[in-house]
Write an enzyme that holds these catalytic residues in place. Structure first.
Site, PDB file in Angstrom:
ATOM      1  N   ASP A  13      57.497  11.809   7.383  1.00 32.75           N
ATOM      2  CA  ASP A  13      57.285  10.468   7.932  1.00 32.75           C
ATOM      3  C   ASP A  13      56.937  10.599   9.405  1.00 32.75           C
ATOM      4  O   ASP A  13      57.241  11.618  10.047  1.00 32.75           O
ATOM      5  CB  ASP A  13      58.528   9.599   7.760  1.00 32.75           C
ATOM      6  N   SER A  14      56.338   9.554   9.941  1.00 32.08           N
ATOM      7  CA  SER A  14      56.005   9.551  11.364  1.00 32.08           C
ATOM      8  C   SER A  14      57.249   9.423  12.234  1.00 32.08           C
ATOM      9  O   SER A  14      57.178   9.660  13.441  1.00 32.08           O
ATOM     10  CB  SER A  14      55.044   8.396  11.680  1.00 32.08           C
ATOM     11  N   TYR A  45      52.926   5.692  14.049  1.00 39.14           N
ATOM     12  CA  TYR A  45      51.519   5.874  13.704  1.00 39.14           C
ATOM     13  C   TYR A  45      50.775   4.555  13.574  1.00 39.14           C
ATOM     14  O   TYR A  45      49.545   4.525  13.631  1.00 39.14           O
ATOM     15  CB  TYR A  45      51.398   6.601  12.356  1.00 39.14           C
ATOM     16  N   GLY A  46      51.494   3.462  13.350  1.00 38.11           N
ATOM     17  CA  GLY A  46      50.866   2.186  13.035  1.00 38.11           C
ATOM     18  C   GLY A  46      49.745   1.754  13.959  1.00 38.11           C
ATOM     19  O   GLY A  46      48.698   1.291  13.490  1.00 38.11           O
ATOM     20  N   CYS A  76      55.575   7.585   4.249  1.00 43.04           N
ATOM     21  CA  CYS A  76      55.025   6.811   5.362  1.00 43.04           C
ATOM     22  C   CYS A  76      53.827   6.061   4.819  1.00 43.04           C
ATOM     23  O   CYS A  76      52.862   6.682   4.352  1.00 43.04           O
ATOM     24  CB  CYS A  76      54.603   7.763   6.483  1.00 43.04           C
ATOM     25  N   ASN A  77      53.876   4.738   4.831  1.00 44.94           N
ATOM     26  CA  ASN A  77      52.763   3.955   4.318  1.00 44.94           C
ATOM     27  C   ASN A  77      51.485   4.210   5.099  1.00 44.94           C
ATOM     28  O   ASN A  77      50.399   4.312   4.522  1.00 44.94           O
ATOM     29  CB  ASN A  77      53.113   2.465   4.361  1.00 44.94           C
ATOM     30  N   GLU A 154      63.497   1.635  15.465  1.00 45.41           N
ATOM     31  CA  GLU A 154      63.659   2.911  16.156  1.00 45.41           C
ATOM     32  C   GLU A 154      64.459   2.758  17.451  1.00 45.41           C
ATOM     33  O   GLU A 154      64.845   3.755  18.062  1.00 45.41           O
ATOM     34  CB  GLU A 154      62.303   3.568  16.377  1.00 45.41           C
ATOM     35  N   CYS A 186      56.236  -0.621   4.704  1.00 42.81           N
ATOM     36  CA  CYS A 186      56.522   0.394   5.712  1.00 42.81           C
ATOM     37  C   CYS A 186      57.949   0.833   5.441  1.00 42.81           C
ATOM     38  O   CYS A 186      58.819  -0.015   5.214  1.00 42.81           O
ATOM     39  CB  CYS A 186      56.382  -0.175   7.127  1.00 42.81           C
ATOM     40  N   THR A 187      58.192   2.138   5.451  1.00 45.56           N
ATOM     41  CA  THR A 187      59.521   2.606   5.047  1.00 45.56           C
ATOM     42  C   THR A 187      60.596   2.337   6.089  1.00 45.56           C
ATOM     43  O   THR A 187      61.780   2.560   5.825  1.00 45.56           O
ATOM     44  CB  THR A 187      59.493   4.104   4.678  1.00 45.56           C
ATOM     45  N   HIS A 188      60.209   1.825   7.253  1.00 47.44           N
ATOM     46  CA  HIS A 188      61.209   1.324   8.206  1.00 47.44           C
ATOM     47  C   HIS A 188      61.780  -0.027   7.752  1.00 47.44           C
ATOM     48  O   HIS A 188      62.915  -0.369   8.071  1.00 47.44           O
ATOM     49  CB  HIS A 188      60.590   1.108   9.591  1.00 47.44           C
TER      50      HIS A 188
END
Length: 271
Positions: A13-14, A45-46, A76-77, A154, A186-188
């Site tokens: 993932d980023s 990365y978005g 990571c999408n 984050e 988004c995995t967040h």
């Protein structure tokens, strides 16, 4: 059990969001070793151009392949949207599992009114990966870009008035379009599911790309006879390109005791 099945699963993932995928995989596959790589030095990365995201994603996956993993999970999408096709061509010997298609399939299967919302990063929206994944189904897709969600997560912020106000602003257009199913693209975002569910209401089903990716990982390894089932005491390794103390601290806060002994690696200069 064959020799290949004893190798670890590589998860990329980023940043921190892919930990939701890692945790879901561990819940489904408790015997499996995992290596998790978070490119926090260059994330999120978005906002980055897709070509740059593709470059960083493949660089990170190369590192995981060098560790001898038996499968790659792009948790990571944005990374999946930018580099999935390249990754499958680059590593033909390994199954490459991603987050977009499993979540899209789940959403299409459970929507009642045919209106599916997707919230994601700008890069994922630009790639149109969810639109493509849902193109074969009769559903209508409403996209919502939520650039501030990842920085909130984050920073360890998963509740509070400021987050609630931002979420209200992002989600209002999707509520107006009467989506009854919302993909957390988004995995967040599963870490914000309490806020998102509160705003969208109980009648809107949330689809976690993290949970669906974990189910896809299980199914893929089963089909390829790569599941480990020997009662092994699983080893979980966490590495980051950024500050390992920060990664471990936030990982522990968001994921309980799941993240520990984080190491730092260098994948190159940070633009």
């Amino acid at each position: 059990m064959n020799d290949e099945s004893s190798a670890p699963i590589g998860i990329f993932d980023s940043g921190f969001g892919g930990l939701t995928v890692a945790r879901a995989i561990v819940d489904l596959l408790p015997d499996e070793d995992i290596i998790y790589l978070g490119d926090t030095a260059r994330g999120p990365y978005g906002p980055r151009p897709l070509a740059e995201v593709r470059e960083f994603t493949l660089q990170s996956l190369d590192w995981l392949v060098d560790q001898g993993v038996k499968a790659l999970v792009i948790a990571c999408n944005t990374g999946s949207s930018a580099a999935l096709r390249d990754a499958r061509e680059r590593y033909p010997q390994l199954p490459v599992i991603e987050v977009v298609l499993p979540a899209a399939r789940k959403a299409a299967s459970i929507t009642r009114n045919g209106m599916v919302g997707v919230i994601c990063t700008a890069a994922t929206a630009t790639s149109r990966s969810y639109n493509d994944a849902l193109a074969a189904s009769p559903v209508k897709v409403a996209m919502g870009v939520c650039p501030r969600f990842v920085p909130f997560v984050e920073a360890g912020i998963t509740a509070g008035d400021e987050l609630m106000a931002v979420a209200e602003e992002y989600l209002a257009p999707l509520k107006e379009q009467e989506v009854d199913t919302l993909v957390l693209g988004c995995t967040h975002y599963p870490l914000l599911s309490g806020v998102i569910s509160f705003i969208m209401g109980d009648d809107v089903a949330l689809v976690s790309s993290a949970d669906e990716c974990a189910r896809s990982t299980f199914a893929t390894l089963k089909r390829k006879d790569l599941l480990r089932n020997d009662g092994h005491n699983a080893q979980r390794s966490f590495v980051t390109t950024g500050d390992p103390a920060k990664f471990e601290g936030l990982g522990r806060r968001l994921m309980g005791g799941f993240v520990r002994d984080v190491e730092q690696i260098d994948l190159g200069a940070t633009p």
